[in-house]
Design an enzyme around this catalytic site. Structure first.
Site, short mmCIF file in Angstrom:
data_model
loop_
_atom_site.label_atom_id
_atom_site.label_comp_id
_atom_site.label_asym_id
_atom_site.label_seq_id
_atom_site.Cartn_x
_atom_site.Cartn_y
_atom_site.Cartn_z
N ASP A 79 -11.43 -4.39 -3.71
CA ASP A 79 -11.21 -5.73 -3.10
C ASP A 79 -12.25 -6.61 -3.29
O ASP A 79 -13.43 -6.64 -2.52
CB ASP A 79 -11.10 -5.54 -1.95
CG ASP A 79 -10.23 -6.83 -1.10
OD1 ASP A 79 -9.85 -7.61 -2.12
OD2 ASP A 79 -9.97 -6.94 -0.14
N LYS A 122 -0.34 -1.32 -2.52
CA LYS A 122 -1.26 -1.87 -1.57
C LYS A 122 -1.04 -0.90 -0.30
O LYS A 122 -0.13 -0.71 0.03
CB LYS A 122 -0.92 -3.19 -0.84
CG LYS A 122 -1.05 -4.29 -2.12
CD LYS A 122 -2.41 -4.56 -2.25
CE LYS A 122 -2.72 -5.74 -3.06
NZ LYS A 122 -2.78 -7.06 -2.60
N LYS A 147 -8.19 0.32 -6.11
CA LYS A 147 -8.28 -0.93 -6.19
C LYS A 147 -9.07 -1.79 -5.26
O LYS A 147 -9.09 -1.59 -4.02
CB LYS A 147 -6.87 -1.62 -5.97
CG LYS A 147 -6.50 -3.17 -6.20
CD LYS A 147 -5.37 -3.48 -6.04
CE LYS A 147 -4.82 -4.96 -6.63
NZ LYS A 147 -5.80 -5.85 -5.78
N CYS A 182 10.66 -16.50 41.43
CA CYS A 182 11.28 -16.07 40.18
C CYS A 182 11.12 -14.44 40.09
O CYS A 182 9.70 -13.99 40.58
CB CYS A 182 10.45 -16.70 39.07
SG CYS A 182 10.96 -16.04 37.59
N CYS A 219 15.31 -16.98 36.66
CA CYS A 219 15.77 -17.79 37.84
C CYS A 219 16.17 -19.09 37.68
O CYS A 219 16.40 -19.92 38.18
CB CYS A 219 14.49 -17.98 38.57
SG CYS A 219 12.96 -19.04 37.98
N CYS A 268 14.37 -20.31 32.64
CA CYS A 268 13.95 -19.16 32.87
C CYS A 268 15.22 -18.28 32.88
O CYS A 268 16.04 -18.43 33.55
CB CYS A 268 13.14 -19.08 34.18
SG CYS A 268 12.90 -17.44 34.56
N CYS A 273 7.41 -20.42 33.31
CA CYS A 273 8.46 -20.54 34.20
C CYS A 273 7.55 -21.13 35.64
O CYS A 273 6.80 -20.22 36.05
CB CYS A 273 9.31 -19.29 34.90
SG CYS A 273 10.03 -19.47 36.32
N GLU A 280 -6.31 4.62 -9.95
CA GLU A 280 -7.71 4.13 -9.63
C GLU A 280 -7.77 3.50 -8.49
O GLU A 280 -6.63 2.87 -7.90
CB GLU A 280 -8.07 3.13 -10.91
CG GLU A 280 -8.37 3.73 -12.19
CD GLU A 280 -8.52 2.59 -13.39
OE1 GLU A 280 -8.62 1.56 -13.13
OE2 GLU A 280 -8.34 2.82 -14.33
N TYR A 322 -13.19 -1.27 -15.26
CA TYR A 322 -11.92 -0.40 -15.41
C TYR A 322 -10.96 -0.56 -16.54
O TYR A 322 -9.86 -0.27 -16.50
CB TYR A 322 -11.25 -0.64 -13.75
CG TYR A 322 -10.91 -1.93 -13.56
CD1 TYR A 322 -10.14 -2.80 -14.32
CD2 TYR A 322 -11.78 -2.33 -12.24
CE1 TYR A 322 -10.13 -4.39 -13.78
CE2 TYR A 322 -11.21 -3.66 -11.77
CZ TYR A 322 -10.94 -4.65 -12.49
OH TYR A 322 -10.56 -6.00 -12.15
S1 IVH Z 1 -6.42 -3.50 -14.01
C1 IVH Z 1 -4.17 -5.88 -17.19
N1 IVH Z 1 -7.72 -2.00 -12.12
O1 IVH Z 1 -6.73 -6.35 -8.81
C2 IVH Z 1 -4.97 -4.97 -15.95
N2 IVH Z 1 -7.53 -4.23 -11.55
O2 IVH Z 1 -4.29 -7.59 -8.46
C3 IVH Z 1 -5.40 -5.83 -14.93
N3 IVH Z 1 -8.38 -4.72 -9.45
O3 IVH Z 1 -7.00 -8.96 -11.25
C4 IVH Z 1 -6.19 -5.20 -14.22
N4 IVH Z 1 -9.22 -2.88 -8.83
O4 IVH Z 1 -9.00 -8.28 -9.99
C5 IVH Z 1 -7.47 -3.07 -12.35
N5 IVH Z 1 -9.10 -0.57 -10.98
C6 IVH Z 1 -8.34 -1.62 -11.17
C7 IVH Z 1 -8.84 -2.75 -9.95
C8 IVH Z 1 -8.35 -3.82 -10.38
C9 IVH Z 1 -9.24 -3.99 -8.35
C10 IVH Z 1 -8.31 -6.08 -9.16
C11 IVH Z 1 -8.51 -7.18 -10.37
C12 IVH Z 1 -6.92 -7.56 -10.78
C13 IVH Z 1 -6.22 -7.63 -9.51
C14 IVH Z 1 -4.72 -7.42 -9.86
#
Ligand code: IVH
Length: 667
Positions: free
Chosen positions: A118, A312, A116, A430, A409, A406, A424, A114, A225
């Site tokens: 932000d 990441k 992630k 120099c 020089c 330096c 310097c 999935e 999620y």
């Molecule tokens: S699963 C036990 N799924 O990332 C499972 N987290 O660094 C816990 N996050 O605390 C989280 N997208 O705030 C999960 N598709 C995703 C996510 C996700 C973003 C965030 C979430 C979590 C943090 C962990």
């Protein structure tokens, strides 16, 4: 590491991390990247393992960051809200997969990948199909009840449909799309309020606002999620997400079931590219074991599930060994410490050196020769060191002491109060500063002597032919032809280039002199105001300050420089060589261009577009934006758009360079 040092470092790191956690979770204003945070965590974990006697029982390595804020009701989570372990490269992901294969005895695992998102984590509760509660992560054990605020999020349904469980919890991420974020910032800017740093911070800040009506105005969105229910309805995670979708909950469409780690890696590669096309920010991918029984079997550590990991996306980081530190002296005398690295591949190039910027930065990083360092390519061309892998630091590495003299020089370095850079001060003798000055003098935007490049400038200096820019005008063909690998043609080209440079206008000469703070624009302003070098040399600091864009720092420096006997002598030599030290004020307010219509396009060498437009209008001409049959002239600079060019040619419009325009006016 000695005991006392270890104790001190553990305390330091613990406090630093607590502070960063507070900034991230409570203030929603982080000052370091997740990557940097994780590096500090890793160093602390490493030290705590070696010296457990000094570990803080409440160490940030053992806790999910964050805390509850004041003003909201604090609620204990029914199940702790954990964080995820992070990984930054394929190797770490393969290790994760190996661990799971080993623990489960399977040869390939089915994962769900999935994006992630932000944003900030939220836990929502539904009972009998109704949204009843929403709680922030807080410290993982307890969070804030933000139900009323969360209810304002339009994409979160309050009432479910279909065959949903009577009671369940679902976790997800609240976030803001970049468009909504930009719009919000525009409004704030217009209202004179401070702009937000990024969508994540706004989303987080919004939820912590007490004014629900205000929250409702924020364009927040949510993706869910992770389903938690007690009936044991689902065999796997993907199924549970599909079901939640059928009840009306918003699930990301981008998730994918992957068979084995190779498919996971393919997903990562795909999204490392495609993520830039999304309307919101994602900082990685979450990889979860699909099968619920396996999840249970694998279980949790104190902080994170063993069945999931975050990957990441990289701002392109590589790890390599620091072999040494050298110090570069720039044209201005500024000293830059440079990391000499074991060559490493980064974004298609081999990196051998990286900037360490200055003494403060070196201290902040606590970088030591022999360290394994993280190198990143940011916006700049030269990569930089963003962190140290402390877990790999050998015990005997010595802290680096900054040079005092330096390297070119041997003059003692100076560092002005409040400045990060060492300098310097020997600017006249120099070597790199002198060569740098010559290079600048012949540069394209200065005297534009193209037959002399960096290498030739260096050669002329090393052979004692040119020690200062004025020496260029005394160079002879006989001198040049004696140089190694110098042909007749090249020697002639150099002489011709130097001769031709005598025609350069005064503002270029002034810029070419390389006086500190006198850039191209400032040089133009000064020339326009004073017209001759004599007037400029006779000017007081106050006179200079009266010129548009000339501030205290520039005026003081320029005034002092023009008093310096060496500079005065240099100017005298330039003058006798025939360089231009005066300008004619461009005749303004004439009617020479009356009745003519001009269009301007491209980038110009000597004047800004606005200056040229003013010039046309002050002399009776008319500016228009598009080319029509009525257009008489196209003032064309570098990079005129192809459609404009074609149209102008079709309609027989006359092309004008900036010089031609000025000639037209001065005629
Ligand atoms: S699963 C036990 N799924 O990332 C499972 N987290 O660094 C816990 N996050 O605390 C989280 N997208 O705030 C999960 N598709 C995703 C996510 C996700 C973003 C965030 C979430 C979590 C943090 C962990």
């Amino acid at each position: 590491m000695e005991l006392a040092n270890a104790k001190l470092r553990i305390e330091q790191l613990t406090n630093t991390l607590k502070d960063h956690n507070y900034r991230y979770y409570v203030l929603a204003e982080p000052i370091i990247s997740d990557f940097e945070f994780d590096q500090i965590i890793k160093e602390l974990e490493h030290l705590e393992l070696q010296f457990p006697q000094f570990a803080d029982p409440n160490s940030p390595t053992k806790k999910v960051g964050g805390s509850v804020s004041e003003g909201f009701i604090t609620v204990k989570h029914q199940r702790p809200m954990l964080s995820l372990a992070n990984s930054y490269n394929e190797e770490e992901l393969r290790e994760f997969d190996d661990r799971i294969c080993k623990a489960t005895g399977l040869s390939a695992i089915e994962y769900v990948c999935e994006l992630k998102i932000d944003g900030l984590a939220i836990s929502v509760f539904y009972e009998n199909g109704k949204l009843v509660q929403a709680i922030t992560r807080g410290d993982g054990i307890q969070g804030d009840d933000v139900t009323e605020n969360v209810k304002t999020i339009r994409s979160l349904t309050h009432t479910l449909s279909g065959n949903y469980p009577e009671k369940f919890e679902m976790r997800g991420e609240i976030f803001m799309h970049r468009k909504g974020f930009d719009r919000l910032n525009e409004q704030r800017k217009a209202a004179g309020e401070a702009e937000y740093a990024n969508p994540r911070n706004v989303a987080s800040g919004s939820l912590k606002t007490k004014d629900t009506a205000e929250v409702a105005k924020r364009p927040l969105d949510i993706y869910l999620y992770y389903l938690l229910e007690d009936e044991g309805r689902f065999q796997n995670h993907a199924e549970s997400l599909d079901a939640a979708k059928s009840w009306g909950l918003k699930i990301a469409e981008t998730s994918k079931v992957c068979n084995g780690i190779d498919q996971v890696l393919a997903f990562l590669h795909e999204w490392d590219e495609k993520r830039h096309d999304l309307s919101f920010d994602t900082d990685g991918v979450v990889i979860k074991v699909n099968n619920k029984n396996l999840q249970e079997e694998l279980g949790f550590t104190a902080k994170t599930p063993r069945w999931a990991i975050a990957y990441k996306f990289q701002t392109e980081t590589a790890t390599t060994k620091l072999l040494g530190i050298t110090y570069q002296v720039g044209r201005t005398g500024a000293i830059t410490p440079v990391a000499e690295l074991q060559p490493v591949a980064l974004l298609g190039t081999t990196v051998k050196r990286a900037s360490l910027h200055n003494a403060n930065e070196m201290q902040r990083l606590d970088v030591r020769i022999g360290d394994m360092v993280f190198v990143e390519k940011g916006g700049e061309i030269i990569p930089k060191i963003v962190g140290i892998d402390f877990s790999q630091r050998a015990l005997d590495l010595q802290p680096e002491t900054y040079i005092t003299h330096c390297p070119e020089c041997q003059t003692e370095l100076v560092r002005a109060e409040g400045e990060a850079q060492h300098y310097c001060p020997n600017d006249q003798l120099c070597p790199p500063q002198v060569v740098g000055k010559i290079e600048h003098f012949v540069g394209r935007k200065a005297m534009d002597i193209q037959s002399i490049g960096s290498e030739m400038a260096e050669t002329l200096y090393r052979n004692n032919l040119v020690k200062t820019a004025a020496d260029l005008y005394d160079l002879t063909f006989e001198q040049l032809i004696q140089l190694d690998r110098m042909g007749e043609k090249s020697a002639n080209n150099i002489i011709d280039g130097i001769q031709a440079s005598k025609q350069q206008p005064f503002e270029r000469v002034l810029f070419a002199m390389g006086i500190r703070y006198i850039g191209e624009t400032v040089a133009k302003k000064l020339v326009a105001a004073f017209l001759t070098i004599e007037a400029l040399m006779a000017a007081s600091v106050e006179d200079m300050l009266a010129v548009d864009e000339i501030g205290d720092r520039i005026a003081q420096t320029l005034f002092q420089t023009l008093q310096n006997p060496r500079i005065v002598q240099e100017i005298e030599r330039f003058k006798s060589a025939g360089l231009r030290f005066e300008t004619q004020k461009i005749e303004k307010a004439s009617e020479k261009l009356a009745g003519k219509i001009f269009v301007i396009s491209g980038i110009f060498e000597n004047y800004s577009r606005d200056e040229l437009k003013d010039l046309v209008e002050n002399n009776g001409g008319k500016m228009a934006s598009g080319i029509t049959s009525k257009t008489n002239f196209l003032i064309a600079g570098n990079g005129v758009g192809p459609s404009k060019l074609e149209k102008a040619q079709q309609l027989g419009v006359t092309f004008l360079s900036e010089d031609a325009l000025i000639n037209m006016i001065q005629e």
